[in-house]
Design a protein around this motif. Structure first.
Motif, PDB file in Angstrom:
ATOM      1  N   PRO A 128      17.917  55.061 -55.801  1.00 37.87           N
ATOM      2  CA  PRO A 128      17.793  53.535 -56.161  1.00 37.87           C
ATOM      3  C   PRO A 128      17.366  52.823 -55.006  1.00 37.87           C
ATOM      4  N   GLY A 129      17.850  53.331 -53.691  1.00 35.22           N
ATOM      5  CA  GLY A 129      17.907  52.501 -52.694  1.00 35.22           C
ATOM      6  C   GLY A 129      18.221  53.510 -51.283  1.00 35.22           C
ATOM      7  N   LEU A 130      18.038  52.961 -50.297  1.00 39.28           N
ATOM      8  CA  LEU A 130      18.333  53.882 -49.080  1.00 39.28           C
ATOM      9  C   LEU A 130      19.488  52.772 -48.325  1.00 39.28           C
ATOM     10  N   PRO A 131      20.271  53.885 -47.594  1.00 45.19           N
ATOM     11  CA  PRO A 131      21.016  53.000 -46.744  1.00 45.19           C
ATOM     12  C   PRO A 131      20.611  52.126 -45.441  1.00 45.19           C
ATOM     13  N   LYS A 132      20.511  50.951 -45.281  1.00 42.11           N
ATOM     14  CA  LYS A 132      19.977  50.232 -44.415  1.00 42.11           C
ATOM     15  C   LYS A 132      20.711  49.246 -43.633  1.00 42.11           C
ATOM     16  N   THR A 133      20.517  49.252 -42.533  1.00 42.84           N
ATOM     17  CA  THR A 133      21.282  47.878 -41.744  1.00 42.84           C
ATOM     18  C   THR A 133      20.851  46.677 -42.137  1.00 42.84           C
ATOM     19  N   ARG A 134      21.472  45.532 -41.755  1.00 40.52           N
ATOM     20  CA  ARG A 134      20.910  44.300 -42.131  1.00 40.52           C
ATOM     21  C   ARG A 134      19.702  43.950 -41.601  1.00 40.52           C
ATOM     22  N   SER A 135      19.098  44.758 -40.505  1.00 40.42           N
ATOM     23  CA  SER A 135      17.691  44.469 -39.841  1.00 40.42           C
ATOM     24  C   SER A 135      16.957  45.448 -40.663  1.00 40.42           C
ATOM     25  N   GLY A 136      17.382  45.968 -41.516  1.00 42.52           N
ATOM     26  CA  GLY A 136      16.230  46.900 -42.240  1.00 42.52           C
ATOM     27  C   GLY A 136      16.037  48.381 -41.665  1.00 42.52           C
ATOM     28  N   LYS A 137      17.129  48.665 -40.842  1.00 41.83           N
ATOM     29  CA  LYS A 137      16.591  50.015 -40.254  1.00 41.83           C
ATOM     30  C   LYS A 137      17.302  51.053 -41.112  1.00 41.83           C
ATOM     31  N   ILE A 138      16.772  52.061 -41.549  1.00 43.33           N
ATOM     32  CA  ILE A 138      17.354  53.202 -42.358  1.00 43.33           C
ATOM     33  C   ILE A 138      18.493  53.947 -41.358  1.00 43.33           C
ATOM     34  N   MET A 139      19.542  53.875 -41.967  1.00 42.66           N
ATOM     35  CA  MET A 139      20.570  54.770 -41.323  1.00 42.66           C
ATOM     36  C   MET A 139      20.280  56.291 -41.553  1.00 42.66           C
TER      37      MET A 139
END
Ligand code: PRX
Length: 633
Positions: free
Chosen positions: A587-598
């Motif tokens: 349903p979603g991807l783990p992202k930092t607050r700045s939108g970078k995929i971890m």
């Protein structure tokens, strides 16, 4: 050639000489070749722009080195031995004299079809001797070839044709690979629907399947060859040392594949020098490199390096397991192969069949075994050593990259020490260093870091076609002053190197290099896909498998079906070698607050290391991690 290293002591002396006085060292090696005019300066360089020039102002033609200069002594020696895919079809042998004549004739065909010096010619063929003929015919007249692996899709061909600005493509009607007939010409036709600019398609007839030949554009190889009346020597174009010889596209961590450019003299010198020293070939010995010529290994160790050294290159059309897992051993027995050079993924796939397929095959001609393309695991190394080499053949674990032109780190067969799953020591002229994340050199032994090379060697990448800045960014900007390989590496207490795999977003799937960005672009083209993230995970056979996390606009009703459709899209956009092994809908991807995929987290989940995800509290939505963990495939 006399620059052959024969003892460990000689290796140490050569290495030292190559570091203390690189110019004198490489001039000594280059002296062994045939030049129309020698260089004014051996080396000019900086790794900032970057700018590297070897043997500036020298004049030569690589095909005179591969072919003409061998004619007097080796005219009737086999240059290429060809084993077809099917067991019932007879093989072919081309002597140096025959290969020379074929290359000259086809060079003449290229000229009469309008190919000029500096033109780019794409080659999309199966593993037939005419592929090598086509490459050398281009080199003969100074055209720049760009071989495209036969497993790539129409879209990939179109991208490469366009990037290279190619007006010519050479292909086959089809190719045989294992039980499959691959419709190469159809794929080229599809590519040409979207890519303009190609004026001439030359088609070699291999499978005799029906193909469409477009009037004014497509011509048959055999008909064009028949028109060449004077099959004598096609005068070789005199090339400048730094004139491009070929472009080979390869994947990086961003964007589309880039065209790695290799130039004439430096590539020739290094491909040959490395072949001679790593494999220690004997006169007349059969060298069997199982790679496809579509990769750098095939360019250097089926074609240019082997032929420049006057060796005999065995070229096999098919796959290791066709019609059964004994095929390699049958070929070794049949042609009395002395050097077998293959990839860990092939060894692992054969290992899975046990030792039965080896029974009754005489492997006593084998003298040297080689491996390339990915880290070799101990189990595969041991099996290769024990069952194929019968513990009497040195195994060379050869590390290099498309950008390097030839083997940079490897033991020299029977000359320098080997160590299981270690590439061991750099070849003379190669100065590897390990750096930390800040680019500071890590000195001493028993240390790990990112692998860089701090001094140019003759076949280092010169540029990426049409985009020099990309070359600088990719290889020379991460750690200023050094060429960065993208590989992680451990140096043991004896100073031996062990390559541990890519540290960037590049995957190595069955020895094929694929960028995660390319994969994601392809997946995102599929209808209904909103976003995706791709990582690698350990795979028993392939080394690395492709794990894709995909967000759809709505969860699919029939997941297996949607997975198959997405895989099909990837095959269409890139090629079937890039099909994901696992596709997890999320349903979603783990992202930092700045939108970078971890990606680190996604990699750990794909690897099954669920307890070691590290700190997830900085994520925009930490709860998504739990959902992804639960749905892990
Ligand atoms: O990660 C390294 C791996 O393959 C990458 C280069 O891929 P490519 O340009 O396609 O060339 C492959 C054939 C030379 C490297 O960055 N690699 C290649 N050889 C080895 C290896 N990894 C470990 N051990 C090797 N012997």
């Amino acid at each position: 050639m006399s620059t052959r290293i024969e003892t460990y002591e000689q290796y140490k002396a050569a290495y030292e000489a190559s570091v203390n006085n690189p110019e004198a060292f490489w001039a000594g090696v280059a002296d062994q070749f045939s030049w129309r005019r020698k260089w004014d300066k051996v080396l000019e360089w900086n790794f900032t722009e970057p700018m590297v020039k070897w043997f500036a102002n020298a004049r030569l033609n690589i095909t005179e080195n591969c072919l003409d200069r061998h004619l007097a002594k080796r005219g009737s020696q086999p240059a290429i031995i060809w084993e077809p895919n099917g067991v019932d079809e007879p093989g072919r042998v081309m002597t140096y004299a025959e290969l020379h004549s074929e290359v000259c004739r086809f060079a003449s065909v290229l000229r009469s079809n309008g190919v000029q010096k500096g033109d780019r010619v794409c080659i999309y063929m199966g593993m037939v001797p005419e592929l090598a003929v086509a490459m050398m015919a281009c080199a003969r007249i100074g055209a720049i070839h760009s071989v495209i692996f036969g497993g790539f899709s129409a879209q990939s061909i179109a991208d490469r044709l366009q990037d290279a600005g190619a007006r010519f493509i050479i292909t086959c009607d089809g190719a045989y690979r294992g039980g499959k007939d691959i419709p190469l010409k159809n794929t080229v036709d599809d590519a040409l629907q979207t890519s303009g600019g190609v004026e001439r398609v030359i088609v070699f007839q291999r499978t005799h399947t029906a193909v469409s030949m477009i009037k004014g554009r497509d011509v048959w190889w055999h008909e064009e060859m028949a028109k060449v009346i004077d099959s004598g020597v096609t005068e070789a174009e005199e090339m400048e040392a730094e004139d491009p010889l070929f472009i080979l596209y390869t994947s990086g961590s961003t964007g589309k594949p880039k065209g790695v450019v290799h130039t004439t003299a430096g590539y020739m010198v290094y491909a040959t020098y490395s072949f001679e020293n790593v494999f220690q070939p004997k006169e007349g010995e059969v060298h069997f490199c199982t790679a496809d010529i579509g990769w750098i290994t095939g360019h250097s160790y089926i074609v240019y390096g082997v032929l420049c050294a006057g060796g005999t290159s065995l070229m096999y059309e098919g796959i290791p397991t066709w019609p059964d897992a004994g095929r390699f051993w049958e070929i070794v027995d049949k042609y009395k192969v002395g050097i077998l050079y293959t990839a860990p993924t092939a060894i692992r796939s054969l290992m899975a069949f046990g030792t039965d397929p080896l029974q009754g095959k005489d492997l006593s001609s084998l003298r040297v075994l080689g491996t390339v393309g990915e880290p070799i695991n101990e189990e595969a190394w041991n099996w290769y050593n024990e069952h194929v080499g019968k513990r009497r053949c040195p195994i060379v674990d050869t590390w290099f990259q498309t950008e390097n032109g030839g083997i940079l780190i490897s033991n020299l067969a029977g000359v320098t020490p080997s160590k299981t799953s270690y590439a061991t020591l750099p070849l003379p002229g190669i100065q590897p260093i390990l750096v930390d994340e800040q680019g500071k050199e890590i000195t001493g032994n028993d240390v790990s870091g990112n692998l860089c090379i701090k001094f140019p060697w003759p076949s280092v990448i010169r540029t990426t076609w049409g985009d020099h800045e990309r070359c600088r960014q990719n290889y020379f900007a991460t750690y200023p002053g050094y060429y960065f390989t993208g590989d992680g590496c451990y140096r043991d207490s004896d100073g031996m190197y062990r390559i541990t795999g890519r540290v960037d977003d590049v995957l190595n799937v069955s020895g094929h290099r694929i960028g995660t960005a390319e994969l994601e672009n392809a997946i995102n083209m599929h209808t209904g896909v909103l976003e995706s993230a791709v990582v690698g995970y350990p795979h028993d056979l392939k080394g690395q498998g492709i794990y894709a996390y995909v967000i759809m606009d709505s969860m699919p009703d029939d997941e297996p079906h949607t997975r198959a459709d997405i895989a099909q899209t990837v095959a269409r956009v890139i090629g079937s070698i890039a099909k994901p092994d696992k596709i997890q809908f999320v349903p979603g991807l783990p992202k930092t607050r700045s939108g970078k995929i971890m990606r680190r987290i996604l990699r750990k989940i794909a690897e099954g290391e669920l307890q070691q995800l590290g700190d997830v509290s900085t994520l925009l939505d930490p709860s998504v991690v739990e959902i992804i963990k639960d749905g892990r495939l």
